[in-house]
Scaffold this motif. Structure first.
Motif, PDB file in Angstrom:
ATOM      1  N   ARG A 174     -58.292  55.494 -29.461  1.00 24.23           N
ATOM      2  CA  ARG A 174     -58.608  54.402 -28.547  1.00 24.23           C
ATOM      3  C   ARG A 174     -58.979  54.936 -27.158  1.00 24.23           C
ATOM      4  O   ARG A 174     -59.867  54.419 -26.493  1.00 24.23           O
ATOM      5  N   MET A 175     -58.280  56.009 -26.745  1.00 20.81           N
ATOM      6  CA  MET A 175     -58.579  56.584 -25.430  1.00 20.81           C
ATOM      7  C   MET A 175     -60.018  57.098 -25.392  1.00 20.81           C
ATOM      8  O   MET A 175     -60.750  56.859 -24.440  1.00 20.81           O
ATOM      9  N   GLU A 194     -55.780  46.489 -22.321  1.00 25.16           N
ATOM     10  CA  GLU A 194     -56.904  45.828 -22.960  1.00 25.16           C
ATOM     11  C   GLU A 194     -57.394  44.629 -22.154  1.00 25.16           C
ATOM     12  O   GLU A 194     -58.568  44.331 -22.134  1.00 25.16           O
ATOM     13  N   SER A 236     -51.760  56.574 -16.879  1.00 25.24           N
ATOM     14  CA  SER A 236     -51.605  55.258 -17.506  1.00 25.24           C
ATOM     15  C   SER A 236     -52.012  55.337 -18.977  1.00 25.24           C
ATOM     16  O   SER A 236     -52.714  54.473 -19.477  1.00 25.24           O
ATOM     17  N   GLU A 237     -51.560  56.372 -19.646  1.00 25.46           N
ATOM     18  CA  GLU A 237     -51.989  56.614 -21.019  1.00 25.46           C
ATOM     19  C   GLU A 237     -51.441  55.548 -21.962  1.00 25.46           C
ATOM     20  O   GLU A 237     -50.248  55.228 -21.917  1.00 25.46           O
ATOM     21  N   ARG A 283     -47.682  61.470 -23.636  1.00 19.65           N
ATOM     22  CA  ARG A 283     -48.004  61.281 -22.218  1.00 19.65           C
ATOM     23  C   ARG A 283     -47.504  62.474 -21.411  1.00 19.65           C
ATOM     24  O   ARG A 283     -48.188  62.955 -20.527  1.00 19.65           O
ATOM     25  N   GLN A 330     -61.259  42.374 -18.284  1.00 22.80           N
ATOM     26  CA  GLN A 330     -61.643  40.969 -18.233  1.00 22.80           C
ATOM     27  C   GLN A 330     -60.988  40.302 -17.043  1.00 22.80           C
ATOM     28  O   GLN A 330     -61.623  39.571 -16.303  1.00 22.80           O
ATOM     29  N   PHE A 361     -57.563  58.361 -18.504  1.00 21.03           N
ATOM     30  CA  PHE A 361     -56.318  57.618 -18.695  1.00 21.03           C
ATOM     31  C   PHE A 361     -55.120  58.253 -17.999  1.00 21.03           C
ATOM     32  O   PHE A 361     -54.000  57.781 -18.157  1.00 21.03           O
ATOM     33  N   THR A 419     -72.753  52.015 -28.676  1.00 17.69           N
ATOM     34  CA  THR A 419     -71.428  52.436 -28.245  1.00 17.69           C
ATOM     35  C   THR A 419     -70.686  53.146 -29.355  1.00 17.69           C
ATOM     36  O   THR A 419     -70.005  54.111 -29.117  1.00 17.69           O
ATOM     37  N   ALA A 441     -66.934  53.776 -23.850  1.00 14.26           N
ATOM     38  CA  ALA A 441     -67.459  52.424 -23.644  1.00 14.26           C
ATOM     39  C   ALA A 441     -67.442  52.035 -22.165  1.00 14.26           C
ATOM     40  O   ALA A 441     -68.410  51.478 -21.647  1.00 14.26           O
ATOM     41  N   GLU A 442     -66.348  52.358 -21.476  1.00 16.30           N
ATOM     42  CA  GLU A 442     -66.228  51.974 -20.069  1.00 16.30           C
ATOM     43  C   GLU A 442     -67.238  52.710 -19.204  1.00 16.30           C
ATOM     44  O   GLU A 442     -67.804  52.145 -18.274  1.00 16.30           O
ATOM     45  N   GLU A 461     -62.587  56.219 -27.382  1.00 11.22           N
ATOM     46  CA  GLU A 461     -63.546  55.118 -27.512  1.00 11.22           C
ATOM     47  C   GLU A 461     -63.681  54.341 -26.209  1.00 11.22           C
ATOM     48  O   GLU A 461     -64.778  54.033 -25.758  1.00 11.22           O
ATOM     49  N   THR A 462     -62.517  54.017 -25.606  1.00  9.67           N
ATOM     50  CA  THR A 462     -62.527  53.225 -24.381  1.00  9.67           C
ATOM     51  C   THR A 462     -63.239  53.978 -23.265  1.00  9.67           C
ATOM     52  O   THR A 462     -64.025  53.397 -22.522  1.00  9.67           O
TER      53      THR A 462
END
Lengths: 356, 294
Positions: free
Chosen positions: B154-155, B9, B138-139, A222, B13, B135, A15, B161-162, B157-158
């Motif tokens: 983070r955007m 985050e 919902s950024e 945004r 889960q 995103f 990843t 990963a997602e 990477e996420t």
């Protein structure tokens, strides 16, 4: 880069932030080709080199200052117009709105015999209100912005002339140079900064600041994400919860704010305003944005590109004068530049999208 | 740290853990499936002026199940989807989310209640990079006041990963999403809905424009979302695709319900027959036969 990457539990294998091995290292050239402003940068360089040879006086610092000034007066408006175009809309009233803004502050101050700043602030409110009106009508009526702003363009053109004649008796406003607050307002909107022995107009600073702020908004907030989204696919944006209406109204308010800055510059440079001015300028702003890489259908473009577009305008306009040619060639050059830049942008974007 | 960051985050889960629990938690209804439906429509109708777009349609969506809505063109599938996703409001009948009777006034409201809709051709903004699309709306942001900015790192990477979690291994999250294949685009949109904690996923003809292989890829993600505990509404006019993943089948015909079946009650052949027009098809074949020799 912080260490807070969420890394969800079952992240198998590779990843991490490492680049994918299938992705050949993108060459710098290819990265540049993917930028929307490339066409404008190449165009600006070409025009610069061309006039450096064609006109002897073009490379003097005094000429540079003049060119930058000419570019800044267009560039201040081209920035929000570019953002609006990325958001998928036009504003044909932008040119005359500048004049309306200048007329409002001049006449309000003069008629009330108030401090100039009162007029300037009233003008800000009025101009922003016109921006909101454009945006609101557009989002409510669901009509093309071309029609809506063509309407406001004509209405404002008429109002500028009609109200000025009604109030001042002539087609221009009275000189306000002896009124209270004039000097301080001129410092803000129309002063000069001397570096070495060359004078630079303050509009250049306004211009650069607007480009910086607009770039920040577009790429790192945004709101910027929403601007690209409402221009790129309005329905998809709405479906994921982007406030389409607010975004569009905000964009029109941006145009109005820049029109206010330009209008005040006009007023405090010349003390009085001709009420018929500004017609036709809206196209110049749009052309600067398009040369700068904005896609006419929305969803793609940059604020920096619009700055290069405006710079090309400044160089061409003044370069022709320095080369001592007939000024009629100006329009021809611009037309050619528009076509070339658009073709180049089109080609570049297709390549950039195809090679991924 | 601010609210939206944390929420984003925790979301993945949360819906993985919570939804399976919902089933056995409470069973006030005598229904054999046990548990309250996430979304329930009862006798819902919708009129556009004097046009009856939908009349008396009922359906249930349960956690961990796929409810398929089948119908021909003009059967009212898109009207139904628009009511569930908050684009339109129903004129009669009841629409409840987790037992509460509701009337959604805009898509944002549906999203906030956990209903995410993925439209066939307007799921994404083609010219925007994959991570910006992921995103969109919902950024996550960091910083304070006027310096609030996108958490770009983070955007990216996420997103990577997602998508990997859903089995999509993207080469470059910076590429415009328009450069992905139709199936991949659908999957990104589904992955996005799952990540943002959707409880109900509404898919509008996700396989309509796709080839056989691409359709299979999308159906795999539909199954993955179902197994993650989401309730899925799958709109399609392909009974074969529907039967592969569906648990319940609602048949629409000219704005009315032509049938409602559980998977155990109906076979693929019967479903296909009903879907294809059933008796109408037989009539047509007779007609064509008669025309033949004449």
């Amino acid at each position: 880069m912080t260490a807070t990457a969420p890394a969800p539990a079952p992240s198998p294998g590779k990843t991490g932030g490492k680049a994918d091995e299938r992705l050949l290292r993108t060459s710098l050239l290819r990265k540049l080709l993917g930028r929307p402003e490339l066409g404008a940068v190449v165009g600006a360089l070409a025009v610069f080199v061309f006039f450096s040879f064609a006109a002897d006086s073009f490379l003097r610092t005094a000429s540079l200052s003049t060119v930058l000034y000419a570019a800044s007066t267009i560039g201040i408006m081209a920035v929000p117009v570019a953002l609006l175009m990325i958001g998928g809309e036009f504003d044909l009233s932008a040119g005359v709105l500048v004049t309306s803004s200048a007329l409002t502050s001049s006449m309000v101050s003069y008629q009330l015999t108030a401090n100039i700043w009162v007029g300037v602030l009233v003008s800000l409110l009025v101009t922003l209100a016109i921006g909101v009106f454009n945006g609101f009508l557009l989002t409510r009526a669901q009509l093309p912005s071309f029609i809506i702003t063509l309407g406001t363009f004509l209405m404002l053109t008429g109002l500028n002339l009609g109200l000025t004649k009604l109030i001042s008796g002539t087609v221009s406003t009275k000189s306000i140079s002896d009124m209270e607050g004039f000097e301080s307002a001129r410092q803000v909107f129309a002063s000069q900064i001397t570096i070495g022995d060359v004078n630079f107009k303050i509009t250049i600073l306004w211009w650069l600041a607007l480009v910086a702020v607009a770039t920040w908004i577009l790429l790192r907030t945004r709101a910027g994400n929403w601007i690209f989204a409402v221009g790129g696919n309005k329905d998809a944006a709405r479906a994921v919860g982007v406030p389409v209406m607010k975004t569009k109204i905000g964009l029109y308010m941006g145009v109005a704010f820049a029109a206010w800055v330009s209008g005040q510059h006009l007023l405090f440079s010349f003390n009085e305003v001709q009420s018929g001015e500004g017609v036709g300028n809206e196209l110049i702003y749009i052309i600067a944005a398009v040369i700068g890489g904005c896609l006419i259908t929305g969803g793609y473009g940059s604020a920096i590109g619009s700055a290069f577009g405006a710079f090309i305008f400044g160089m061409t306009g003044k370069g022709i004068v320095y080369a001592e040619w007939d000024a009629d060639w100006y329009k021809f050059f611009l037309g050619a530049m528009l076509l070339l830049a658009t073709l180049l942008n089109h080609w570049v974007r297709k390549r950039a999208e195809a090679t991924k | 740290m601010n609210g939206s960051e944390q929420a984003a985050e925790q979301n993945p889960q949360r819906d993985l853990q919570q939804d399976p629990r919902q089933g056995p938690q409470q069973d006030p209804q005598p229904a054999p499936e046990a548990g309250e439906p996430l979304v329930a429509l009862d006798g819902v109708s919708k009129y556009y002026g004097n046009i009856r777009a939908l009349e008396g349609v009922s359906l249930e969506v349960h956690a961990g199940e796929v409810t398929c809505v089948l119908g021909d063109n003009g059967a009212g599938k898109s009207t139904l989807i628009k009511i569930i996703s908050g684009l339109h409001q129903h004129d009669a009948g009841t629409f409840s989310i987790e037992g509460d009777e509701t009337r959604l006034s805009k898509p944002r409201e549906a999203l906030d209640r956990g209903i995410a809709t993925v439209y066939q051709d307007l799921a994404v903004v083609p010219l925007m990079p994959v991570w910006r699309n992921f995103f969109l709306g919902s950024e996550p942001v960091k910083g304070v006041g006027p310096f609030k900015r996108l958490d770009v790192e983070r955007m990216r990477e996420t997103t990577r990963a997602e998508l990997l979690r859903m089995g999509i291994d993207l080469r470059d999250v910076d590429q415009p999403i328009g450069t992905l294949s139709g199936g991949e685009r659908q999957c990104v949109a589904i992955a996005r809905a799952v990540y943002f904690g959707a409880k109900v996923l509404v898919l509008d003809e996700p396989t309509a424009a796709l080839g056989v292989k691409q359709s299979g890829v999308v159906l795999k993600y539909v199954a993955a979302a179902r197994d993650a505990g989401l309730g899925v509404v799958l709109i399609t006019h392909n009974p074969h695709h529907a039967y592969l993943v569906g648990d319940r089948f609602i048949l629409l015909k000219r704005g009315t319900m032509a049938g409602s079946h559980l998977k155990a009650e109906i076979g693929l052949d019967e479903l296909t027959r009903q879907m294809a027009g059933g008796s109408e098809l037989e009539e047509l074949s007779h007609e064509l036969e008669r025309l033949g020799p004449a």
